[in-house]
Design an enzyme around this catalytic site. Structure first.
Site, PDB file in Angstrom:
ATOM      1  N   GLU A 183      23.619  -2.177 -24.586  1.00  0.00           N
ATOM      2  CA  GLU A 183      24.079  -1.164 -25.557  1.00  0.00           C
ATOM      3  C   GLU A 183      22.914  -0.414 -26.184  1.00  0.00           C
ATOM      4  O   GLU A 183      22.764  -0.357 -27.409  1.00  0.00           O
ATOM      5  CB  GLU A 183      24.939  -1.812 -26.646  1.00  0.00           C
ATOM      6  CG  GLU A 183      26.223  -2.375 -26.086  1.00  0.00           C
ATOM      7  CD  GLU A 183      27.241  -2.801 -27.145  1.00  0.00           C
ATOM      8  OE1 GLU A 183      28.434  -2.862 -26.831  1.00  0.00           O
ATOM      9  OE2 GLU A 183      26.851  -3.086 -28.286  1.00  0.00           O
ATOM     10  N   GLU A 380      31.749  -5.378 -20.640  1.00  0.00           N
ATOM     11  CA  GLU A 380      32.321  -5.971 -21.861  1.00  0.00           C
ATOM     12  C   GLU A 380      33.637  -5.276 -22.173  1.00  0.00           C
ATOM     13  O   GLU A 380      33.710  -4.040 -22.124  1.00  0.00           O
ATOM     14  CB  GLU A 380      31.399  -5.796 -23.068  1.00  0.00           C
ATOM     15  CG  GLU A 380      30.187  -6.677 -23.076  1.00  0.00           C
ATOM     16  CD  GLU A 380      29.407  -6.589 -24.381  1.00  0.00           C
ATOM     17  OE1 GLU A 380      30.023  -6.437 -25.447  1.00  0.00           O
ATOM     18  OE2 GLU A 380      28.175  -6.677 -24.304  1.00  0.00           O
TER      19      GLU A 380
END
Ligand code: BG6
Length: 482
Positions: A183, A380
């Site tokens: 991320e 995810e």
């Protein structure tokens, strides 16, 4: 139901991060990392962002859940056996940088740390589970923050290069799939996790955030270079947080705001890492913060490296969508994955206020594929919820099954749309410590871990209802979602 078959080699699995499950925070030579000094509880980010936050342990004041995690360090064989029982084709986990280089700037790697990952990888391979490794997942060695000031310091490029070189060299013949930074774009909202920057050490100055990103883009390109030189078949991806962002209505003013937010929040980092150059809107984005390219420390050689070594695929997390609205101020608001925002009246929210939007995943897949034409890996996705163990040590988590089923259907629809999707690894396939709140009680897993928010419990593992459901999804290669 989906209309198209999932590809035969589709990578079904699950995802975790070292700092959120391993525990053993000082065992076998591991150094402290950032999450080791993050207190547990909903106020953890507020504490970290206090102007006088000192990046030190205060065990008299706080409990530190990442010190214990779910004690995976001592349970990994049992945990991987459970993943194998579900039929995982792959397992995404991260290497704790501070197990390998305890201070981040050490001359020699810590052999005991490498031995742990030798064993973990071999355990996966024993069950024909393909390891998928995140090189850096929110676990910067603490010393690189206290001594060097985090990723705004260009010296971190060299430290990361050495770390990446060490693990890629050691594992390249056993591990094909890698991601350079988890991320990376989350620094838009919370630079503490991915860049080691809080309000106390420079996060208030956007110049530091963009400089840190540039340094990470260079570091990421170096990892791709190292990996491809070791073995041209290695697949090295970026990893971004993607929150599909809608305009609240048809008002062009809101549409433009949504376009700008998409550029800044969703695309900026991937544009650089995938295309190999800064996007055309970079100057206008910098101008928003009264910055310009000449404010930054960069060289032509770095830009050449970024251009020469783009990533092979795009890994991304997807939990929720967001809404952009700039014409009114009296809307209801909601929480979210490192960001809050305007409530979307068409969506339900999770126990933690994240807006549940399976169609948003189909849109995300189409937007990313149409923009980049590179394979996509959903690394995810999942539902953080309050699970209650019943008298038989069982959790009937139908709400989680419902969430995952709808998201898998959305992936099927995106496959129909022509999108190239490599795999799907739901987050926290075994319960673990929440990144944003440090709570154990925010659970995502197919496997319940008996531990509470204060580190108390037996740490026994129990299969939830979703365990057998997901097993059947994998066995049927996504065709049986009942
Ligand atoms: C992602 C992170 O943002 O979301 C994970 O990569 C994190 O580390 C996951 O755990 C879920 O967020 P949370 O705050 O519910 O743990």
């Amino acid at each position: 139901m989906t209309t198209k078959q999932f590809p035969e080699n589709f990578l079904w699995g699950g995802a975790t991060a070292a700092n959120q499950l391993e525990g053993a925070y000082q065992e076998d030579g591991k150094g402290l990392s950032l999450p080791d000094i993050l207190p547990g509880g909903k106020e953890r980010f507020a504490i970290v962002n206090q102007d006088d936050f000192d990046f030190a342990l205060h065990e008299d004041k706080y409990f530190y859940p990442n010190h214990i995690g779910i004690d995976h360090y001592h349970h990994f064989k049992e945990d991987i056996a459970l993943f194998a029982e579900m039929g995982f084709k792959c397992y995404r986990f991260s290497i704790a940088w501070s197990r390998i280089f305890p201070n981040g700037d050490d001359q020699q790697p810590n052999e005991a740390g490498l031995k742990f990952y030798d064993a973990l990888i071999d355990e996966c391979l024993k069950y024909h589970i393909e390891p998928v490794i995140t090189i850096s997942h929110y676990e910067l060695p603490l010393h690189l923050i206290t001594e060097y000031g985090g990723w705004k310091n260009k010296k971190l490029i060299d430290f990361y290069e050495k770390y990446a070189q060490t693990v890629l060299t050691r594992y390249h013949d056993k591990v094909k799939y890698w991601m350079t930074f988890n991320e990376i774009n989350s620094a838009v909202h919370f630079p503490i996790m991915s860049q080691g920057l809080s309000d106390a050490n420079g996060a208030k100055d956007k110049k530091n955030i963009f400089q840190a990103w540039h340094n990470q883009f260079v570091a990421s390109a170096k990892a791709v270079k190292i990996g491809h030189e070791l073995d041209s078949h290695l697949q090295i991806g970026c990893m971004i947080l993607y929150a599909t962002t809608y305009s609240y209505d048809a008002n062009p003013v809101n549409q433009v705001a949504a376009m700008k937010t998409n550029q800044e929040n969703n695309f900026f980092c991937a544009d650089v890492q995938v295309r190999g150059h800064y996007p055309a809107y970079t100057s206008s984005l910098l101008a928003k913060y009264n910055l310009q390219p000449s404010d930054f420390d960069y060289t032509q050689a770095e830009l050449d490296l970024i251009a020469q070594y783009p990533v092979d695929y795009i890994g991304f997390s997807y939990y929720m969508s967001a809404v952009e609205e700039v014409t009114q101020t009296d809307h209801d608001t909601v929480n979210g994955n490192l960001m809050g925002g305007v409530r979307n009246p068409f969506l339900q929210t999770s126990d933690w206020g994240w807006q549940i939007d399976p169609a948003g995943l189909r849109i995300a897949l189409n937007q990313l594929y149409n923009r980049y034409q590179k394979p996509l890996f959903i690394v995810e996705n999942g539902l953080g919820a309050h699970d209650e163990l019943d008298a038989n040590n069982y959790v009937a988590d139908d709400y989680r099954i419902d969430y995952l089923r709808k998201h898998i259907q959305a992936i099927g629809q995106a496959l129909d749309d022509g999108v190239d999707v490599m795999g799907y690894t739901p987050w926290g396939c075994i319960d673990l410590v929440s990144a944003s709140t440090g709570e154990m009680s925010k659970r995502y897993g197919f496997i319940y871990v008996d531990a509470d928010d204060h580190g108390q419990g037996t740490f026994n593992r129990y299969k939830k209802k979703s365990f057998n459901w997901y097993k059947q999804v994998i066995a049927s290669n996504g065709s049986n979602l009942d």
